[in-house]
Motif scaffolding. Structure first.
Motif, PDB file in Angstrom:
ATOM      1  N   GLN A   1       0.828  -1.189   0.000  1.00 44.69           N
ATOM      2  CA  GLN A   1       0.000   0.000   0.000  1.00 44.69           C
ATOM      3  C   GLN A   1       0.866   1.244   0.000  1.00 44.69           C
ATOM      4  N   VAL A   2       0.296   2.314  -0.474  1.00 44.30           N
ATOM      5  CA  VAL A   2       1.006   3.585  -0.531  1.00 44.30           C
ATOM      6  C   VAL A   2       0.586   4.456   0.637  1.00 44.30           C
ATOM      7  N   GLN A   3       1.556   5.135   1.209  1.00 48.14           N
ATOM      8  CA  GLN A   3       1.282   6.101   2.277  1.00 48.14           C
ATOM      9  C   GLN A   3       1.908   7.446   1.931  1.00 48.14           C
ATOM     10  N   LEU A   4       1.184   8.505   2.243  1.00 51.79           N
ATOM     11  CA  LEU A   4       1.714   9.867   2.146  1.00 51.79           C
ATOM     12  C   LEU A   4       1.735  10.431   3.555  1.00 51.79           C
ATOM     13  N   VAL A   5       2.889  10.890   3.996  1.00 52.48           N
ATOM     14  CA  VAL A   5       3.024  11.406   5.348  1.00 52.48           C
ATOM     15  C   VAL A   5       3.535  12.839   5.287  1.00 52.48           C
ATOM     16  N   GLU A   6       2.711  13.755   5.811  1.00 58.95           N
ATOM     17  CA  GLU A   6       3.086  15.171   5.834  1.00 58.95           C
ATOM     18  C   GLU A   6       3.796  15.515   7.132  1.00 58.95           C
ATOM     19  N   SER A   7       4.620  16.553   7.084  1.00 59.16           N
ATOM     20  CA  SER A   7       5.263  17.073   8.286  1.00 59.16           C
ATOM     21  C   SER A   7       5.563  18.553   8.064  1.00 59.16           C
ATOM     22  N   GLY A   8       5.836  19.258   9.179  1.00 64.53           N
ATOM     23  CA  GLY A   8       6.266  20.645   9.077  1.00 64.53           C
ATOM     24  C   GLY A   8       5.226  21.678   9.471  1.00 64.53           C
ATOM     25  N   GLY A   9       4.012  21.252   9.792  1.00 68.90           N
ATOM     26  CA  GLY A   9       3.005  22.211  10.210  1.00 68.90           C
ATOM     27  C   GLY A   9       3.300  22.746  11.600  1.00 68.90           C
ATOM     28  N   GLY A  10       2.521  23.750  12.011  1.00 65.79           N
ATOM     29  CA  GLY A  10       2.705  24.312  13.337  1.00 65.79           C
ATOM     30  C   GLY A  10       2.116  25.699  13.452  1.00 65.79           C
ATOM     31  N   LEU A  11       2.477  26.372  14.534  1.00 67.79           N
ATOM     32  CA  LEU A  11       2.007  27.727  14.811  1.00 67.79           C
ATOM     33  C   LEU A  11       3.085  28.727  14.407  1.00 67.79           C
ATOM     34  N   VAL A  12       2.684  29.736  13.660  1.00 67.49           N
ATOM     35  CA  VAL A  12       3.634  30.755  13.214  1.00 67.49           C
ATOM     36  C   VAL A  12       2.950  32.107  13.249  1.00 67.49           C
ATOM     37  N   GLN A  13       3.715  33.148  13.488  1.00 66.51           N
ATOM     38  CA  GLN A  13       3.159  34.496  13.517  1.00 66.51           C
ATOM     39  C   GLN A  13       2.948  35.024  12.090  1.00 66.51           C
ATOM     40  N   PRO A  14       2.032  35.943  11.916  1.00 68.06           N
ATOM     41  CA  PRO A  14       1.853  36.564  10.592  1.00 68.06           C
ATOM     42  C   PRO A  14       3.167  37.129  10.073  1.00 68.06           C
ATOM     43  N   GLY A  15       3.428  36.898   8.788  1.00 69.48           N
ATOM     44  CA  GLY A  15       4.682  37.314   8.186  1.00 69.48           C
ATOM     45  C   GLY A  15       5.772  36.278   8.261  1.00 69.48           C
ATOM     46  N   GLY A  16       5.535  35.220   9.014  1.00 65.58           N
ATOM     47  CA  GLY A  16       6.537  34.180   9.181  1.00 65.58           C
ATOM     48  C   GLY A  16       6.530  33.158   8.060  1.00 65.58           C
ATOM     49  N   SER A  17       7.366  32.134   8.210  1.00 64.95           N
ATOM     50  CA  SER A  17       7.528  31.104   7.185  1.00 64.95           C
ATOM     51  C   SER A  17       7.436  29.712   7.791  1.00 64.95           C
ATOM     52  N   LEU A  18       7.007  28.778   6.957  1.00 64.40           N
ATOM     53  CA  LEU A  18       7.003  27.356   7.299  1.00 64.40           C
ATOM     54  C   LEU A  18       7.326  26.576   6.043  1.00 64.40           C
ATOM     55  N   ARG A  19       7.886  25.382   6.231  1.00 64.34           N
ATOM     56  CA  ARG A  19       8.135  24.498   5.097  1.00 64.34           C
ATOM     57  C   ARG A  19       7.477  23.159   5.383  1.00 64.34           C
ATOM     58  N   LEU A  20       6.560  22.787   4.535  1.00 68.06           N
ATOM     59  CA  LEU A  20       5.892  21.494   4.646  1.00 68.06           C
ATOM     60  C   LEU A  20       6.592  20.464   3.769  1.00 68.06           C
ATOM     61  N   SER A  21       6.594  19.233   4.248  1.00 70.53           N
ATOM     62  CA  SER A  21       7.141  18.125   3.474  1.00 70.53           C
ATOM     63  C   SER A  21       6.117  17.007   3.420  1.00 70.53           C
ATOM     64  N   CYS A  22       6.163  16.239   2.349  1.00 68.55           N
ATOM     65  CA  CYS A  22       5.280  15.077   2.214  1.00 68.55           C
ATOM     66  C   CYS A  22       6.049  13.987   1.485  1.00 68.55           C
ATOM     67  N   ALA A  23       6.214  12.856   2.165  1.00 71.11           N
ATOM     68  CA  ALA A  23       6.953  11.734   1.585  1.00 71.11           C
ATOM     69  C   ALA A  23       6.002  10.595   1.254  1.00 71.11           C
ATOM     70  N   ALA A  24       6.117  10.086   0.045  1.00 72.63           N
ATOM     71  CA  ALA A  24       5.330   8.932  -0.385  1.00 72.63           C
ATOM     72  C   ALA A  24       6.161   7.674  -0.219  1.00 72.63           C
ATOM     73  N   SER A  25       5.530   6.622   0.294  1.00 72.24           N
ATOM     74  CA  SER A  25       6.236   5.354   0.477  1.00 72.24           C
ATOM     75  C   SER A  25       5.321   4.207   0.094  1.00 72.24           C
ATOM     76  N   GLY A  26       5.949   3.043  -0.130  1.00 71.14           N
ATOM     77  CA  GLY A  26       5.192   1.870  -0.533  1.00 71.14           C
ATOM     78  C   GLY A  26       5.698   1.340  -1.854  1.00 71.14           C
ATOM     79  N   ARG A  27       4.921   0.464  -2.472  1.00 68.81           N
ATOM     80  CA  ARG A  27       5.331  -0.157  -3.743  1.00 68.81           C
ATOM     81  C   ARG A  27       4.950   0.778  -4.900  1.00 68.81           C
TER      82      ARG A  27
END
Length: 127
Positions: A1-27
């Motif tokens: 089976q295939v899985q997509l797992v996100e990471s990198g979310g959170g709380l940030v102040q206006p004007g700030g930055s975040l980087r999200l990642s998503c890795a796919a795994s499986g066959r």
């Protein structure tokens, strides 16, 4: 089976930055387009950005110039760099990928691709 797992979310102040990642795994045989969608409270899920296998990109008007989508095909991973965040960017961000897999118990790839979704990561923009 295939899985997509996100990471990198959170709380940030206006004007700030975040980087999200998503890795796919499986066959996985191959991955076509990958993308990010978001759903704010009380609203429908909407497209944020997509990137094709050939790296052409598409963005929602609301994030153009602030967000950048990229992918690492060797790692089956898609990223979303979010800059100059605004309170209206607050939402659950979902990863999506169009993937060809193998037939179960076989080394033969399927002749069609399917859409897969991650479980989402929460981004909150607030002071």
């Amino acid at each position: 089976q295939v899985q997509l797992v996100e990471s990198g979310g959170g709380l940030v102040q206006p004007g700030g930055s975040l980087r999200l990642s998503c890795a796919a795994s499986g066959r996985i045989f191959s991955i076509n387009a990958m993308g990010w969608y978001r759903q704010a409270p009380g609203k429908e899920r909407e497209l944020v950005a997509t990137i094709a296998n050939g790296a052409s990109r598409r963005y929602a008007d609301s994030v153009k110039g602030r967000f950048t989508i990229s992918r690492d095909n060797a790692k089956n991973t898609v990223y979303l760099q979010m800059n100059t965040l605004k309170p209206e960017d607050t939402a659950i961000y979902y990863c999506n990928a169009n993937i060809r897999t193998y037939y179960s118990g076989s080394d033969y790839p399927k002749d069609y691709a399917m859409d897969y979704w991650g479980k989402g990561t929460l981004v909150t923009v607030s002071s």
